[in-house]
Design an enzyme around this catalytic site. Structure first.
Site, mmCIF file in Angstrom:
data_model
loop_
_atom_site.group_PDB
_atom_site.id
_atom_site.type_symbol
_atom_site.label_atom_id
_atom_site.label_comp_id
_atom_site.label_asym_id
_atom_site.label_seq_id
_atom_site.Cartn_x
_atom_site.Cartn_y
_atom_site.Cartn_z
ATOM 1 N N SER A 1 38.777 -49.522 32.032
ATOM 2 C CA SER A 1 39.746 -49.639 30.940
ATOM 3 C C SER A 1 41.025 -48.904 31.320
ATOM 4 C CB SER A 1 39.163 -49.059 29.649
ATOM 5 O OG SER A 1 40.174 -48.878 28.683
ATOM 6 N N SER A 2 42.095 -49.648 31.554
ATOM 7 C CA SER A 2 43.356 -49.038 31.980
ATOM 8 C C SER A 2 43.873 -48.043 30.949
ATOM 9 C CB SER A 2 44.406 -50.125 32.227
ATOM 10 O OG SER A 2 45.658 -49.547 32.541
ATOM 11 N N ASN A 3 43.876 -48.429 29.681
ATOM 12 C CA ASN A 3 44.465 -47.529 28.685
ATOM 13 C C ASN A 3 43.638 -46.260 28.528
ATOM 14 O OD1 ASN A 3 42.981 -47.566 25.802
ATOM 15 N ND2 ASN A 3 42.764 -49.597 26.720
ATOM 16 N N GLU B 1 44.736 -58.182 33.303
ATOM 17 C CA GLU B 1 46.036 -58.481 32.692
ATOM 18 C C GLU B 1 47.077 -58.794 33.751
ATOM 19 O OE1 GLU B 1 49.587 -56.390 30.125
ATOM 20 O OE2 GLU B 1 47.557 -55.597 29.846
ATOM 21 N N SER C 1 39.633 -49.979 23.370
ATOM 22 C CA SER C 1 38.478 -50.883 23.341
ATOM 23 C C SER C 1 37.205 -50.204 22.834
ATOM 24 C CB SER C 1 38.209 -51.440 24.748
ATOM 25 O OG SER C 1 39.343 -52.110 25.245
ATOM 26 N N HIS D 1 43.791 -55.631 38.037
ATOM 27 C CA HIS D 1 43.481 -55.586 36.605
ATOM 28 C C HIS D 1 43.614 -57.002 36.030
ATOM 29 C CE1 HIS D 1 43.883 -54.734 32.293
ATOM 30 N NE2 HIS D 1 43.253 -53.593 32.555
#
Length: 325
Positions: free
Chosen positions: A240-242, A143, A284, A141
């Site tokens: 998208s991780s979240n 981040e 996002s 990822h």
């Protein structure tokens, strides 16, 4: 005699009711708002094209909209021509990236979310204390790559699962600390932190949790809507991780959940036998896409909307000085 005219619109009375539980908060967080505005302000100040290293946020709709305004998205700095400004994404970058930009004398604007930057500063402080960092996150990822790139190679170990914790080989006297990616599952992370603290009693954590307020709030909202829903739709990108965590939260509560990017991704077959749909959006995803999904569902069913609120958000982040002056 002419035949009577008939409307081609579906008869609302013939359409079954669908209760739509819309999570709040949902969609854009303060870090995403800031990152998008940074690109837009850079385009206004410097003119097109403005280059952006990696997706500014993980949403194709947002990225395509910025492309139309003159942003050019690249993977690495060597794709940025001399003399043109470049924006770094909200996910953060390794220290080597701004260093290379400075070497080339590129004008760059850092759109890293301030909550990610906070984790970067924590990592530096832990290294100054000669602690080895166990970083809880997902391999690959952006981040994670950015955070691990803040410290010397070998001074941070990535931990993704409880199994990873069991495999760690550190002694009881080794100085250890931990940090986490900001977009993780709150529940998963708590389990991993508990396992680390049990295995390594000497480990030191951050003063406050690293999972950002927006991630926590969106997961809390899904926990409110999922038990009352037959199906949960999460608007977000596959990378998208979240957004992926929101799907997992719903599934853990026993509710079928689907990740979609746009309304056209919805298969009408998913609604067979479904009376209540929960709807949310990752950090996002813009509200435009939420309304697009509501409109699509309304083509097939008579929709009754209800907003289920788990938290109020008023967070705003300042723009970089070079764009706010």
């Amino acid at each position: 005699m002419n035949a009577p005219l008939h409307s081609t619109r579906p008869d609302p009375a013939a359409r079954p009711m669908l209760t739509l539980l819309i999570a709040a908060p949902r969609g854009f967080c303060a870090g995403v708002d800031r990152a998008i505005e940074i690109v837009e302000r850079a385009l206004e100040k410097y003119g097109a094209p403005v280059y952006v290293r990696h997706e500014i946020v993980h949403n194709r709709y947002v990225v395509e909209g910025l492309k139309q305004k003159g942003a050019i998205f690249v993977e690495e700095l060597d794709e940025v021509p001399d003399g043109r400004p470049v924006v770094f994404s909200a996910h953060g970058v390794p220290k080597s990236v701004p260093a290379e930009a400075e070497r080339r004398e590129l004008l760059y604007v850092d759109a890293t979310c301030p909550l990610v930057s906070k984790v970067h500063r924590q990592a530096e402080r832990q290294i100054e204390k000669e602690q080895h960092i166990l970083f809880i996150g997902h391999a690959g990822h952006p981040e994670v790559i950015g955070t691990m790139g803040q410290v010397p190679e070998g001074s941070m170990t990535l931990v993704e699962t409880l199994e990873d914790v069991a495999r760690l080989d550190f002694g009881p006297d080794e100085a250890l600390s931990y940090l986490t990616q900001t977009t993780l599952s709150v529940d998963d992370t708590a389990e991993i932190v508990a396992a680390l603290e049990k295995r390594f009693p000497q480990i030191v954590g951050p003063k406050a949790e690293d999972i950002c307020y927006a991630t926590s709030n969106r997961q809390a909202a899904v926990k409110r809507i999922a038990p009352a829903s037959d199906l949960v739709l999460v608007i977000g990108a596959p990378n998208s991780s979240n957004s992926l965590r929101l799907v997992e939260v719903a599934e853990r509560l026993g509710t079928d959940a689907r990740l979609i990017q746009r309304a056209d991704d919805i298969d009408p077959a998913w609604l067979v036998g479904v009376g209540t749909v929960g709807l949310t959006a990752g950090a996002s995803a813009p509200e435009t896409l939420v309304r697009e999904v509501v409109a699509k569902l309304s083509e097939w069913r008579e929709v009754e909307e209800r907003t289920i609120t788990a938290a109020e958000e008023k967070m705003v982040f300042k723009l970089p000085r070079q764009l706010s002056e």
